[in-house]
Write a protein that holds these residues in place. Structure first.
Motif, PDB file in Angstrom:
ATOM      1  N   VAL A 203       0.850  -1.203   0.000  1.00  0.00           N
ATOM      2  CA  VAL A 203       0.000   0.000   0.000  1.00  0.00           C
ATOM      3  C   VAL A 203       0.882   1.248   0.000  1.00  0.00           C
ATOM      4  O   VAL A 203       0.655   2.203  -0.740  1.00  0.00           O
ATOM      5  CB  VAL A 203      -0.958  -0.004   1.216  1.00  0.00           C
ATOM      6  CG1 VAL A 203      -1.655   1.346   1.379  1.00  0.00           C
ATOM      7  CG2 VAL A 203      -1.986  -1.132   1.081  1.00  0.00           C
ATOM      8  N   ARG A 204       1.936   1.214   0.808  1.00  0.00           N
ATOM      9  CA  ARG A 204       2.814   2.393   0.866  1.00  0.00           C
ATOM     10  C   ARG A 204       3.516   2.615  -0.480  1.00  0.00           C
ATOM     11  O   ARG A 204       3.622   3.737  -0.964  1.00  0.00           O
ATOM     12  CB  ARG A 204       3.838   2.231   2.003  1.00  0.00           C
ATOM     13  CG  ARG A 204       4.364   3.585   2.474  1.00  0.00           C
ATOM     14  CD  ARG A 204       5.241   3.509   3.701  1.00  0.00           C
ATOM     15  NE  ARG A 204       4.637   2.981   4.901  1.00  0.00           N
ATOM     16  CZ  ARG A 204       3.694   3.599   5.621  1.00  0.00           C
ATOM     17  NH1 ARG A 204       3.230   4.767   5.243  1.00  0.00           N
ATOM     18  NH2 ARG A 204       3.199   3.032   6.713  1.00  0.00           N
ATOM     19  N   GLU A 205       3.950   1.516  -1.095  1.00  0.00           N
ATOM     20  CA  GLU A 205       4.586   1.645  -2.417  1.00  0.00           C
ATOM     21  C   GLU A 205       3.602   2.213  -3.432  1.00  0.00           C
ATOM     22  O   GLU A 205       3.958   3.041  -4.270  1.00  0.00           O
ATOM     23  CB  GLU A 205       5.068   0.278  -2.919  1.00  0.00           C
ATOM     24  CG  GLU A 205       6.417  -0.112  -2.349  1.00  0.00           C
ATOM     25  CD  GLU A 205       6.703  -1.597  -2.561  1.00  0.00           C
ATOM     26  OE1 GLU A 205       6.050  -2.237  -3.420  1.00  0.00           O
ATOM     27  OE2 GLU A 205       7.568  -2.127  -1.840  1.00  0.00           O
ATOM     28  N   PHE A 206       2.362   1.745  -3.336  1.00  0.00           N
ATOM     29  CA  PHE A 206       1.321   2.233  -4.252  1.00  0.00           C
ATOM     30  C   PHE A 206       1.144   3.743  -4.092  1.00  0.00           C
ATOM     31  O   PHE A 206       1.088   4.483  -5.076  1.00  0.00           O
ATOM     32  CB  PHE A 206      -0.004   1.500  -3.949  1.00  0.00           C
ATOM     33  CG  PHE A 206      -1.143   1.867  -4.861  1.00  0.00           C
ATOM     34  CD1 PHE A 206      -1.350   1.188  -6.056  1.00  0.00           C
ATOM     35  CD2 PHE A 206      -2.027   2.880  -4.523  1.00  0.00           C
ATOM     36  CE1 PHE A 206      -2.408   1.523  -6.897  1.00  0.00           C
ATOM     37  CE2 PHE A 206      -3.088   3.226  -5.353  1.00  0.00           C
ATOM     38  CZ  PHE A 206      -3.276   2.537  -6.549  1.00  0.00           C
ATOM     39  N   LEU A 207       1.092   4.203  -2.851  1.00  0.00           N
ATOM     40  CA  LEU A 207       0.929   5.643  -2.608  1.00  0.00           C
ATOM     41  C   LEU A 207       2.161   6.413  -3.081  1.00  0.00           C
ATOM     42  O   LEU A 207       2.044   7.488  -3.679  1.00  0.00           O
ATOM     43  CB  LEU A 207       0.661   5.910  -1.117  1.00  0.00           C
ATOM     44  CG  LEU A 207      -0.660   5.357  -0.568  1.00  0.00           C
ATOM     45  CD1 LEU A 207      -0.748   5.605   0.936  1.00  0.00           C
ATOM     46  CD2 LEU A 207      -1.861   5.978  -1.280  1.00  0.00           C
TER      47      LEU A 207
END
Ligand SMILES: O=C(CO)COP(=O)(O)O
Length: 263
Positions: A203-207
């Motif tokens: 999720v953090r990579e996506f953001l």
């Protein structure tokens, strides 16, 4: 800047005045909550009742709110998101009303809203946008079902739910993302710290990629799904787990242990 730990208690459709008095008592009796943001979410009829009794370092969130109305431009060239603070929408509550009660937060996109009430990614994003435009913080829930995980679609499902919100270009400083795998909610089956950390990292990579590195680094990603006083410390040690959204265990006095998982 370090991300402040965040612990939410989602009471769902539970509680009456007497049991809420009990919850308020144990929450108010806890030592001042330091380095952790604590937010509890009573059912709508009890929002004001609970808020009036809780000490100020325990904030109150609604469990749902109304959405923005999208209007197309005359030649369809643009769309305009219109806030709706009141109107003929039986059964709904507007973010303006929640703000009027002095609330600071609302939970949106909980899997029970998505799967029991059929709320779409688009509707969930529109609700989030409206709440933020009104100045509320949003606990934005995402998560895959068991069959989706087993089919290897965990990443795809969580990214799809997030992408609907990214497309609306919200103010991310007002958003906490809650990863709640549906198979772990109310089942006693917690995601292992490694399973949860893996998705939080995605999720953090996506953001980072779809919004910005600043937003990826600053956004709190909390875990929900059978969190208990026994498993919270190990979960809370993971680098991308910035807190919890707790259901059943938030109704019991040991919730204070979960609030203090990092202390
Ligand atoms: O849905 C949840 C919190 O929003 C999690 O519920 P449980 O903690 O009861 O599994």
């Amino acid at each position: 800047m370090p991300r402040q730990f965040f612990v939410g208690g989602n009471w769902k459709m539970n509680g009456d005045k007497a049991s809420i008095d009990g919850i308020v008592n144990f929450l108010n009796a806890g030592a001042p909550y330091k380095d952790v943001e604590v937010v509890v979410s009573p059912p709508s009829p009890y929002l004001a009742y609970a808020k009036d009794k809780l000490k100020p370092d325990v904030l109150v969130a609604a469990q749902n709110c109304y959405k923005v109305r999208t209007e197309r431009g005359e030649v369809g060239e643009y769309s305009l998101c219109v806030e709706v603070s009141k109107g003929a929408f039986t059964g709904e509550q507007s973010p303006a009303m929640l703000k009027d009660l002095g609330l600071k937060w609302v939970i949106i996109g909980h899997s029970e809203r998505r799967h029991v009430f059929g709320e779409s990614d688009e509707l969930t994003a529109d609700k989030t946008l409206h709440a933020i435009q009104e100045g509320l913080g949003v606990i934005f829930c995402i998560g895959e079902k068991l069959e989706e995980r087993e089919a290897g679609k965990t990443k795809e499902v969580n990214f799809r739910q997030l992408a609907a919100l990214v497309a609306k270009n919200p103010d991310w400083s007002k958003i906490v993302v809650a990863y709640e795998p549906v198979w772990a909610i109310g089942t006693g089956k917690t995601a292992s710290p490694e399973q949860a950390q893996e998705v939080h990292e995605w999720v953090r990579e996506f953001l980072n990629e779809k919004v910005s590195k600043e937003v990826g680094g600053a956004t709190r990603i909390i875990y929900g799904g059978s969190v208990t006083p026994d498993n919270c410390v190990e979960l809370g040690k993971k680098g991308d787990i910035d807190g919890f959204l707790v259901g059943g265990a938030s109704l019991k006095p040991d919730f204070v242990k979960i609030i203090n998982a990092r202390n």
